[in-house]
Design a protein around this motif. Structure first.
Motif, PDB file in Angstrom:
ATOM      1  N   PRO A 115       0.871  -1.414   0.022  1.00 30.86           N
ATOM      2  CA  PRO A 115      -0.130  -0.044  -0.194  1.00 30.86           C
ATOM      3  C   PRO A 115       0.892   1.104  -0.049  1.00 30.86           C
ATOM      4  N   VAL A 116       1.688   1.553  -1.027  1.00 35.44           N
ATOM      5  CA  VAL A 116       2.774   2.577  -1.217  1.00 35.44           C
ATOM      6  C   VAL A 116       1.989   3.413  -2.545  1.00 35.44           C
ATOM      7  N   ASN A 117       1.908   4.667  -2.380  1.00 34.75           N
ATOM      8  CA  ASN A 117       1.234   5.459  -3.370  1.00 34.75           C
ATOM      9  C   ASN A 117       2.493   5.983  -3.958  1.00 34.75           C
ATOM     10  N   ILE A 118       2.819   6.042  -5.031  1.00 37.78           N
ATOM     11  CA  ILE A 118       4.252   6.626  -5.688  1.00 37.78           C
ATOM     12  C   ILE A 118       3.831   7.580  -6.804  1.00 37.78           C
ATOM     13  N   ASP A 119       4.376   8.643  -6.861  1.00 35.92           N
ATOM     14  CA  ASP A 119       4.222   9.376  -8.009  1.00 35.92           C
ATOM     15  C   ASP A 119       5.495  10.066  -8.752  1.00 35.92           C
ATOM     16  N   VAL A 120       5.409  10.771  -9.679  1.00 41.33           N
ATOM     17  CA  VAL A 120       6.779  11.429 -10.357  1.00 41.33           C
ATOM     18  C   VAL A 120       6.370  12.841 -10.687  1.00 41.33           C
ATOM     19  N   LEU A 121       7.444  13.715 -10.349  1.00 39.27           N
ATOM     20  CA  LEU A 121       7.177  15.163 -10.616  1.00 39.27           C
ATOM     21  C   LEU A 121       8.436  15.636 -11.835  1.00 39.27           C
ATOM     22  N   SER A 122       8.278  15.583 -13.057  1.00 38.68           N
ATOM     23  CA  SER A 122       9.229  16.024 -13.925  1.00 38.68           C
ATOM     24  C   SER A 122       8.434  16.502 -15.074  1.00 38.68           C
ATOM     25  N   ARG A 123       9.085  16.919 -16.122  1.00 35.46           N
ATOM     26  CA  ARG A 123       8.344  17.682 -17.507  1.00 35.46           C
ATOM     27  C   ARG A 123       7.677  16.751 -18.339  1.00 35.46           C
ATOM     28  N   PHE A 124       8.052  15.277 -17.925  1.00 30.86           N
ATOM     29  CA  PHE A 124       7.314  14.237 -18.743  1.00 30.86           C
ATOM     30  C   PHE A 124       5.697  14.496 -18.475  1.00 30.86           C
ATOM     31  N   ARG A 125       5.611  15.202 -17.437  1.00 27.96           N
ATOM     32  CA  ARG A 125       4.078  15.261 -16.781  1.00 27.96           C
ATOM     33  C   ARG A 125       3.465  16.471 -17.232  1.00 27.96           C
ATOM     34  N   SER A 126       2.088  16.248 -17.734  1.00 26.09           N
ATOM     35  CA  SER A 126       1.491  17.691 -18.122  1.00 26.09           C
ATOM     36  C   SER A 126       1.288  18.644 -16.928  1.00 26.09           C
ATOM     37  N   PRO A 127       1.188  19.917 -17.007  1.00 20.60           N
ATOM     38  CA  PRO A 127       0.935  20.853 -15.991  1.00 20.60           C
ATOM     39  C   PRO A 127      -0.147  20.382 -14.981  1.00 20.60           C
ATOM     40  N   LYS A 128      -1.182  19.988 -15.583  1.00 19.72           N
ATOM     41  CA  LYS A 128      -2.329  19.631 -14.745  1.00 19.72           C
ATOM     42  C   LYS A 128      -1.665  18.272 -13.771  1.00 19.72           C
ATOM     43  N   GLU A 129      -1.135  17.457 -14.268  1.00 19.97           N
ATOM     44  CA  GLU A 129      -0.723  16.126 -13.632  1.00 19.97           C
ATOM     45  C   GLU A 129       0.261  16.743 -12.694  1.00 19.97           C
ATOM     46  N   GLN A 130       1.163  17.481 -12.798  1.00 16.34           N
ATOM     47  CA  GLN A 130       2.189  18.000 -11.799  1.00 16.34           C
ATOM     48  C   GLN A 130       1.661  18.864 -10.895  1.00 16.34           C
ATOM     49  N   GLN A 131       0.561  19.759 -10.977  1.00 17.78           N
ATOM     50  CA  GLN A 131      -0.446  20.404  -9.895  1.00 17.78           C
ATOM     51  C   GLN A 131      -1.044  19.187  -9.176  1.00 17.78           C
ATOM     52  N   ARG A 132      -1.474  18.329  -9.897  1.00 20.72           N
ATOM     53  CA  ARG A 132      -2.170  17.316  -9.020  1.00 20.72           C
ATOM     54  C   ARG A 132      -1.104  16.548  -7.885  1.00 20.72           C
ATOM     55  N   THR A 133       0.022  16.436  -8.454  1.00 19.31           N
ATOM     56  CA  THR A 133       1.004  15.745  -7.536  1.00 19.31           C
ATOM     57  C   THR A 133       1.259  16.671  -6.430  1.00 19.31           C
ATOM     58  N   VAL A 134       1.502  17.772  -6.796  1.00 16.42           N
ATOM     59  CA  VAL A 134       1.674  18.759  -5.764  1.00 16.42           C
ATOM     60  C   VAL A 134       0.634  18.938  -4.788  1.00 16.42           C
ATOM     61  N   GLN A 135      -0.439  18.945  -4.970  1.00 18.59           N
ATOM     62  CA  GLN A 135      -1.674  18.988  -4.005  1.00 18.59           C
ATOM     63  C   GLN A 135      -1.663  17.792  -3.113  1.00 18.59           C
ATOM     64  N   ASN A 136      -1.416  16.468  -4.037  1.00 18.55           N
ATOM     65  CA  ASN A 136      -1.267  15.283  -3.044  1.00 18.55           C
ATOM     66  C   ASN A 136      -0.107  15.222  -2.103  1.00 18.55           C
ATOM     67  N   LEU A 137       1.085  15.691  -2.604  1.00 11.90           N
ATOM     68  CA  LEU A 137       2.011  15.782  -1.401  1.00 11.90           C
ATOM     69  C   LEU A 137       1.583  16.559  -0.380  1.00 11.90           C
ATOM     70  N   ARG A 138       0.932  17.720  -0.439  1.00 12.07           N
ATOM     71  CA  ARG A 138       0.626  18.790   0.499  1.00 12.07           C
ATOM     72  C   ARG A 138      -0.434  17.813   1.573  1.00 12.07           C
ATOM     73  N   SER A 139      -1.417  17.092   0.876  1.00 16.68           N
ATOM     74  CA  SER A 139      -2.444  16.541   1.553  1.00 16.68           C
ATOM     75  C   SER A 139      -1.775  15.144   2.143  1.00 16.68           C
TER      76      SER A 139
END
Length: 182
Positions: A115-139
């Motif tokens: 049960p490990v939620n993994i994400d990536v933050l790089s330019r391969f991700r769309s701006p919308k995906e990057q924003q979602r990752t940033v929000q999920n880090l905060r939460s």
């Protein structure tokens, strides 16, 4: 100025008590048992030393060196598992987008079934995906984020960061690494 700030930062780190991670959980043991290769003596020694550091209340600051292909990633992923099992977030910072994607694929494969939620933050991700990752880090809904210099952006906030791994550390400047420590 930077040297003065570094001295203050390290003095403060010495004074503060860090988080002492718990002893290995059954999931930690299962995760390690799923490694498909025999560990080398050096890997086992490093794993034991890192776990000892993590279980101590002193903030860990460790450099792991080894040639390409000698299992540094597995050593790091075992530390990741230990942190996540204690409900801490982990950031893995890498110097290139390609390396971020490679580590992401390795981590997703290695943590499959846990049960490990993994994400990536790089330019391969769309701006919308990057924003979602940033929000999920905060939460706190992202347990592990693998990213490039994007992890240094001012809008990056973690709910409870417990471990930072910097891959190819020599490719980051002192100010980059100290920004993360702050």
């Amino acid at each position: 100025d930077m040297a003065g700030e570094l001295i203050k930062l390290y003095a403060e780190r010495k004074r503060q008590e860090g988080f002492a991670f718990a002893a290995d959980s059954p999931w930690q043991n299962e995760f390690e048992g799923n490694f498909p290769y025999p560990e080398t003596d050096d890997q086992l020694r490093c794993i034991a030393e890192i776990k000892g550091d993590m279980e101590s209340p002193t903030p860990m600051d460790r450099l792991l060196c080894g040639d390409v292909g000698f299992g540094k990633t597995e050593v790091a992923l075992r530390a990741v598992m230990k942190a996540v099992m204690d409900s801490k977030q982990v950031a893995i910072m890498v110097p290139t987008t390609v390396l971020a994607q490679q580590h992401y694929q390795t981590a997703v494969s290695r943590f499959r079934g846990f049960p490990v939620n993994i994400d990536v933050l790089s330019r391969f991700r769309s701006p919308k995906e990057q924003q979602r990752t940033v929000q999920n880090l905060r939460s706190g809904t992202v347990d592990v984020v693998i990213g490039t210099h994007k992890l240094l952006q001012k809008n990056i906030e973690f709910k409870d960061l417990g471990l930072l791994i910097v891959d190819e550390e020599q490719r980051f400047g002192v100010s980059h690494k100290e920004r993360l420590k702050e």
